[in-house]
Write a protein that holds these residues in place. Structure first.
Motif, PDB file in Angstrom:
ATOM      1  N   ILE A  15      -3.398  14.475  42.481  1.00  0.00           N
ATOM      2  CA  ILE A  15      -2.630  15.813  42.909  1.00  0.00           C
ATOM      3  C   ILE A  15      -2.031  15.988  41.562  1.00  0.00           C
ATOM      4  N   ALA A  16      -1.454  15.396  40.671  1.00  0.00           N
ATOM      5  CA  ALA A  16      -0.740  15.622  39.379  1.00  0.00           C
ATOM      6  C   ALA A  16      -1.597  16.411  38.577  1.00  0.00           C
ATOM      7  N   TYR A  17      -3.212  15.771  38.338  1.00  0.00           N
ATOM      8  CA  TYR A  17      -3.820  16.784  37.465  1.00  0.00           C
ATOM      9  C   TYR A  17      -4.197  17.883  38.114  1.00  0.00           C
ATOM     10  N   ASN A  18      -4.625  17.941  39.341  1.00  0.00           N
ATOM     11  CA  ASN A  18      -4.900  19.467  40.187  1.00  0.00           C
ATOM     12  C   ASN A  18      -3.978  20.358  40.109  1.00  0.00           C
ATOM     13  N   ARG A  19      -2.709  19.663  40.260  1.00  0.00           N
ATOM     14  CA  ARG A  19      -1.585  20.588  40.348  1.00  0.00           C
ATOM     15  C   ARG A  19      -1.159  21.272  39.227  1.00  0.00           C
ATOM     16  N   GLU A  20      -1.401  20.435  38.042  1.00  0.00           N
ATOM     17  CA  GLU A  20      -1.192  21.029  36.500  1.00  0.00           C
ATOM     18  C   GLU A  20      -2.237  21.917  36.337  1.00  0.00           C
ATOM     19  N   VAL A  21      -3.553  21.807  36.684  1.00  0.00           N
ATOM     20  CA  VAL A  21      -4.516  22.982  36.506  1.00  0.00           C
ATOM     21  C   VAL A  21      -4.002  24.011  37.485  1.00  0.00           C
ATOM     22  N   ILE A  22      -3.550  23.969  38.499  1.00  0.00           N
ATOM     23  CA  ILE A  22      -3.224  25.348  39.115  1.00  0.00           C
ATOM     24  C   ILE A  22      -2.115  25.957  38.508  1.00  0.00           C
ATOM     25  N   ARG A  23      -1.189  25.074  37.903  1.00  0.00           N
ATOM     26  CA  ARG A  23      -0.102  25.464  37.129  1.00  0.00           C
ATOM     27  C   ARG A  23      -0.268  26.520  36.167  1.00  0.00           C
ATOM     28  N   LEU A  24      -1.352  25.949  35.357  1.00  0.00           N
ATOM     29  CA  LEU A  24      -1.728  26.498  34.211  1.00  0.00           C
ATOM     30  C   LEU A  24      -2.569  27.815  34.618  1.00  0.00           C
ATOM     31  N   PHE A  25      -3.752  27.557  35.246  1.00  0.00           N
ATOM     32  CA  PHE A  25      -4.685  28.594  35.520  1.00  0.00           C
ATOM     33  C   PHE A  25      -4.590  29.376  36.841  1.00  0.00           C
ATOM     34  N   GLY A  26      -3.859  28.902  37.731  1.00  0.00           N
ATOM     35  CA  GLY A  26      -3.812  29.693  38.906  1.00  0.00           C
ATOM     36  C   GLY A  26      -4.803  28.954  39.903  1.00  0.00           C
ATOM     37  N   ALA A  27      -4.514  29.071  41.255  1.00  0.00           N
ATOM     38  CA  ALA A  27      -5.406  28.547  42.123  1.00  0.00           C
ATOM     39  C   ALA A  27      -6.617  29.535  42.278  1.00  0.00           C
ATOM     40  N   SER A  28      -7.915  28.925  41.952  1.00  0.00           N
ATOM     41  CA  SER A  28      -8.899  29.751  42.144  1.00  0.00           C
ATOM     42  C   SER A  28      -9.703  29.493  43.443  1.00  0.00           C
ATOM     43  N   GLY A  29      -9.526  28.637  44.274  1.00  0.00           N
ATOM     44  CA  GLY A  29     -10.197  28.250  45.546  1.00  0.00           C
ATOM     45  C   GLY A  29     -11.164  27.290  45.384  1.00  0.00           C
ATOM     46  N   PHE A  30     -11.693  27.318  44.180  1.00  0.00           N
ATOM     47  CA  PHE A  30     -13.204  26.578  43.972  1.00  0.00           C
ATOM     48  C   PHE A  30     -12.909  25.622  42.967  1.00  0.00           C
ATOM     49  N   TYR A  31     -13.507  24.310  43.139  1.00  0.00           N
ATOM     50  CA  TYR A  31     -12.943  23.307  42.168  1.00  0.00           C
ATOM     51  C   TYR A  31     -14.212  22.263  41.933  1.00  0.00           C
ATOM     52  N   SER A  32     -14.538  21.757  40.612  1.00  0.00           N
ATOM     53  CA  SER A  32     -15.339  20.793  40.171  1.00  0.00           C
ATOM     54  C   SER A  32     -15.000  19.572  39.941  1.00  0.00           C
ATOM     55  N   ALA A  33     -15.627  18.596  40.488  1.00  0.00           N
ATOM     56  CA  ALA A  33     -15.219  17.089  40.414  1.00  0.00           C
ATOM     57  C   ALA A  33     -16.664  16.416  40.669  1.00  0.00           C
ATOM     58  N   ASP A  34     -17.232  15.537  39.392  1.00  0.00           N
ATOM     59  CA  ASP A  34     -18.332  15.015  39.763  1.00  0.00           C
ATOM     60  C   ASP A  34     -18.178  13.511  39.515  1.00  0.00           C
ATOM     61  N   VAL A  35     -18.458  12.658  40.413  1.00  0.00           N
ATOM     62  CA  VAL A  35     -17.889  11.254  40.336  1.00  0.00           C
ATOM     63  C   VAL A  35     -18.884  10.529  39.964  1.00  0.00           C
ATOM     64  N   PHE A  36     -20.273  10.446  40.124  1.00  0.00           N
ATOM     65  CA  PHE A  36     -21.026   9.475  39.624  1.00  0.00           C
ATOM     66  C   PHE A  36     -22.205  10.037  39.049  1.00  0.00           C
ATOM     67  N   ASN A  37     -21.805  10.838  38.099  1.00  0.00           N
ATOM     68  CA  ASN A  37     -23.016  11.723  37.322  1.00  0.00           C
ATOM     69  C   ASN A  37     -23.707  10.726  36.495  1.00  0.00           C
ATOM     70  N   GLU A  38     -24.973  10.579  36.753  1.00  0.00           N
ATOM     71  CA  GLU A  38     -26.023   9.579  35.937  1.00  0.00           C
ATOM     72  C   GLU A  38     -25.289   8.095  36.002  1.00  0.00           C
ATOM     73  N   MET A  39     -24.456   7.891  36.973  1.00  0.00           N
ATOM     74  CA  MET A  39     -24.088   6.392  37.042  1.00  0.00           C
ATOM     75  C   MET A  39     -24.062   6.013  38.650  1.00  0.00           C
ATOM     76  N   LEU A  40     -24.118   4.906  38.832  1.00  0.00           N
ATOM     77  CA  LEU A  40     -24.247   4.174  40.112  1.00  0.00           C
ATOM     78  C   LEU A  40     -22.847   3.853  40.525  1.00  0.00           C
ATOM     79  N   PRO A  41     -22.574   3.888  42.116  1.00  0.00           N
ATOM     80  CA  PRO A  41     -21.473   3.453  42.764  1.00  0.00           C
ATOM     81  C   PRO A  41     -21.574   2.114  42.308  1.00  0.00           C
ATOM     82  N   LYS A  42     -20.235   1.428  42.614  1.00  0.00           N
ATOM     83  CA  LYS A  42     -20.183  -0.001  42.326  1.00  0.00           C
ATOM     84  C   LYS A  42     -20.677  -0.667  43.698  1.00  0.00           C
TER      85      LYS A  42
END
Length: 749
Positions: free
Chosen positions: A304-331
């Motif tokens: 929430i802290a990071y996403n809120r700072e993104v929106i504070r700086l850049f505005g809410a776009s409505g679309f967001y990117s996050a890649d959790v396991f790019n070329e890696m396996l979950p535990k």
């Protein structure tokens, strides 16, 4: 009623609810008035045609009701006694796309990465005799890959970005990533959490490697990032986003995916964390990033802290990117765990933007780990309509079929095509002709768009030109495709001095297409760019003589088209490929000579290969598009002092060559380029070292000592280039057409 309309235009046969959820969200993200959009498109027209024609002859009108399904639509018609062109559209992107359609199909003009060919003059506009109306088949036309920010955009200034954004709009692209300055929000968030500045600096990779930092693969390597870098990128991002808003291009902002600095355990010793695996041999000094356990409340707090700072700086776009396991396996493969991971990411998004839609790369599902059951669980906690999956490599490794159109979640069919920004010529254009239309017609398809997700740009422009038109074109038959190729050649090569292209042009280009653009051996990059050894595999291209014959024909047209900049660019591109395949042929002979212990023949062939590299260097050095200097100079211009310039130049040189460490051989030469300067001072010295070692092995009657060979390559070719400070010419040297004629006479006559 909407269902019947949707079926009638043959987008899909069964209407998933998520389509209209996302359609409504796209409309709700409008930030400007229609008059502001109209002004923005007129400004784009002015930037595009410059002094070629009076831009007042183009009238732009935004009509939101032009398409009752809210699919981007434009109409072209003449007004004021056929003196002016009226472009009516339901969005600024659609209006820009309509303008480009007019340029391409009524004036034989072209705007692409390699440059512009504008065939307008100050006289009357070519007349559109019957109103043209085109609608996109897709709600989304996506552009970019996270990796593009490192392989292509990393050193860009606003001028280059402005050209690119215009190009996006002209080609109907309406959704893109917005990853520039993604690190800036972290500085405040991590500082507020108690991290030292040194710990924050150790978290970020260098500029040329930020794509893999953003996807959780790398930390620290090529860094630290100076304060001036963060400020430069922030200012650049603000300019980029404002232009996106002016043109109505939806942008996907970065979001928290769980990765944090390793020192978080110092600040939160009682919380739960996991450690990612070593990524492709970088070891845990530079990979193995720490991830907050999604079950821990700290995940939500930091997210929430990071996403809120993104929106504070850049505005809410409505679309967001996050890649959790790019070329890696979950535990864990536990289904509940997989579901909770995604739910944690999504919950931290909607906590700061309740309308958020997550844009996820489908690349994660390339691992065998991801079977149907696990993918379904992974996606299960995200509401339908709140997730768009980029099926990143649809032309070769599609996943939407494997997972029942992602179990109802929206997806975009993408052509990836390029890896590492390598500029060899290849592709399978008929796949692009056929496959997107087939995907649209699948029962219960949740496909909402098409896209291009290449890792690097400025290569193989015919592939991207064709793909971008798939948003409105149906599958072409043979004669229709020939007509398309003729039009493609006309808008690239016709100028005032060459007002037409011959009817044999499609025959020449189709010969090339049938050989070079009929393959998807995407991993088998140019042999001359690889670290030399006798285990390399030359290109498996058949009918090369047909390609050489087409090259003969194009060389024969030099005198007629030498005033055409895009003909020159394409002919240089084809000519370097000819030299590349000649090099492959000599390499095959070289192996035979070495196996036969024929020192004389080996020395003769190795000399021929060096001569081919010299010829390639001279050819590439004659054109602005193939100069190493632009990449290196772009890096150095980002620096404000000697130390910054040295850091950025190291990043630029390292990415092109070894890419990482001596232990990361999997990515050696992954970002290879056929560029003047790189051929002369990196590829040629490597092959020279290899030839010497191979000759010594013949003389001594012993196998090549691979340990000694690698040591010599590193010390005598690779490191000297990577750590060099040599400046290269910023201007081309020599006449490209004269050089090509000389090369052609040498090898083909």
């Amino acid at each position: 009623m909407k269902n019947k309309i949707f079926i009638s235009i043959c987008l899909i046969f069964t209407l998933p609810i998520n389509i209209f959820t996302i359609e409504t969200h796209l409309l709700n993200q409008l930030r400007k008035t229609n008059s502001e959009y109209e002004s923005a498109v007129v400004d784009l027209i002015h930037r595009t045609i410059g002094a070629h024609h009076n831009f007042d002859d183009f009238i732009v009108q935004i009509d939101n009701d032009l398409n009752m399904n809210n699919l981007d639509t434009f109409e072209l018609s003449m007004v004021e006694e056929n003196k002016k062109l009226l472009i009516k559209a339901n969005s600024a992107v659609a209006a820009s796309w309509g303008f480009n359609y007019y340029l391409k199909y009524y004036t034989n003009s072209s705007i692409f990465w390699s440059g512009k060919n504008i065939n307008l003059d100050s006289s009357q506009l070519p007349i559109v005799y019957e109103k043209i109306r085109l609608s996109s088949k897709d709600y989304v036309r996506f552009y970019q890959n996270i990796c593009t920010y490192s392989y292509s955009y990393v050193w860009w200034d606003w001028s280059r970005w402005e050209y690119e954004i215009d190009w996006m709009a002209l080609n109907g692209i309406n959704m893109v990533y917005a990853q520039t300055a993604a690190e800036f929000p972290w500085i405040k968030v991590l500082s507020d959490m108690g991290f030292t500045r040194e710990e924050i600096d150790d978290f970020f990779s260098g500029p040329a490697y930020l794509a893999w930092f953003r996807m959780g693969n790398l930390k620290k390597f090529g860094g630290p990032l100076p304060d001036s870098w963060h400020q430069d990128q922030l200012e650049l991002q603000m300019q980029i986003l404002e232009r996106y808003r002016q043109l109505g291009i939806r942008y996907v902002l970065p979001a928290f995916a769980g990765f944090v600095p390793d020192q978080i355990r110092r600040i939160y010793p009682l919380n739960n964390f996991t450690t990612a695996s070593d990524w492709i041999g970088f070891n845990c000094n530079f990979s193995c990033l720490t991830m907050v356990d999604p079950l821990d409340p700290l995940f939500s707090r930091i997210g929430i802290a990071y996403n809120r700072e993104v929106i504070r700086l850049f505005g809410a776009s409505g679309f967001y990117s996050a890649d959790v396991f790019n070329e890696m396996l979950p535990k864990s493969g536990d289904l509940e765990y997989l579901a909770i991971v995604n739910q944690a990411v999504f919950d931290s998004l909607i906590a700061v933007d309740e309308t958020a839609i997550w844009v996820m790369q489908g690349w994660v599902f390339n691992q065998d780990f991801w079977n149907r059951t696990r993918v379904e669980a992974f996606l299960s906690r995200i509401p339908i309509g709140r997730l768009i999956i980029l099926d990143l490599f649809s032309e070769t490794i599609p996943h939407f079929n494997d997972f029942s159109s992602y179990f109802g979640h929206s997806f975009v069919w993408n052509m990836l095509h390029n890896f590492g920004g390598a500029n060899g010529i290849f592709g399978d254009i008929q796949k692009i002709n056929l496959l997107p239309d087939k995907a649209r017609l699948l029962p219960n398809s949740s496909m909402i768009g098409i896209g291009i997700t290449m890792e690097g740009i400025e290569q193989n422009e015919i592939m991207y030109e064709f793909m971008l038109e798939k948003t409105w074109r149906s599958t072409l038959n043979g004669s229709q495709f020939s007509d398309w190729v003729l039009n493609y050649a006309a808008r690239r090569y016709t100028t005032k001095n060459t007002p037409y292209v011959d009817q044999d042009f499609p025959l020449i280009l189709i010969k090339i297409i049938n050989v070079i653009y009929n393959t998807y051996d995407y991993q088998n990059k140019q042999l001359f760019t690889k670290r030399p050894n006798f285990s390399l595999r030359p290109e498996g291209i058949s009918n090369l003589e047909q390609f050489y014959s087409a090259w003969d024909d194009l060389v024969g047209k030099i005198d007629h088209f030498q005033s055409s900049p895009l003909f020159r660019y394409d002919l240089i591109d084809f000519s370097k490929e000819v030299l590349r395949y000649f090099f492959d042929s000599e390499y095959a002979k070289l192996k035979i000579a070495w196996n036969q212990i024929d020192l004389y023949k080996f020395s003769e062939i190795s000399a021929n290969m060096i001569e081919l590299l010299d010829d390639m260097e001279e050819l590439l050095g004659s054109d602005d598009h193939f100069l190493l200097s632009h990449w290196l100079n772009g890096a150095k211009l980002k620096g404000n002092n000697r130390d910054e310039r040295a850091l950025y130049e190291f990043n630029a040189r390292s990415q092109l060559t070894l890419w990482g460490l001596n232990s990361t051989s999997e990515v050696f030469d992954y970002a290879c380029k056929a560029w003047s300067g790189l051929v002369a001072d990196y590829y040629k010295p490597r092959w020279s070292v290899f030839f010497k070692e191979a000759e010594l092995s013949i003389i001594r009657g012993e196998p090549i000592d691979n340990r000694l060979l690698i040591e010599n390559l590193l010390l005598n070719a690779e490191f000297p280039f990577i750590f060099s400070k040599k400046d290269y010419p910023l201007k081309p040297i020599g006449n490209s057409m004269t050089i090509i004629k000389k090369i052609h006479a040498k090898y083909r006559l």
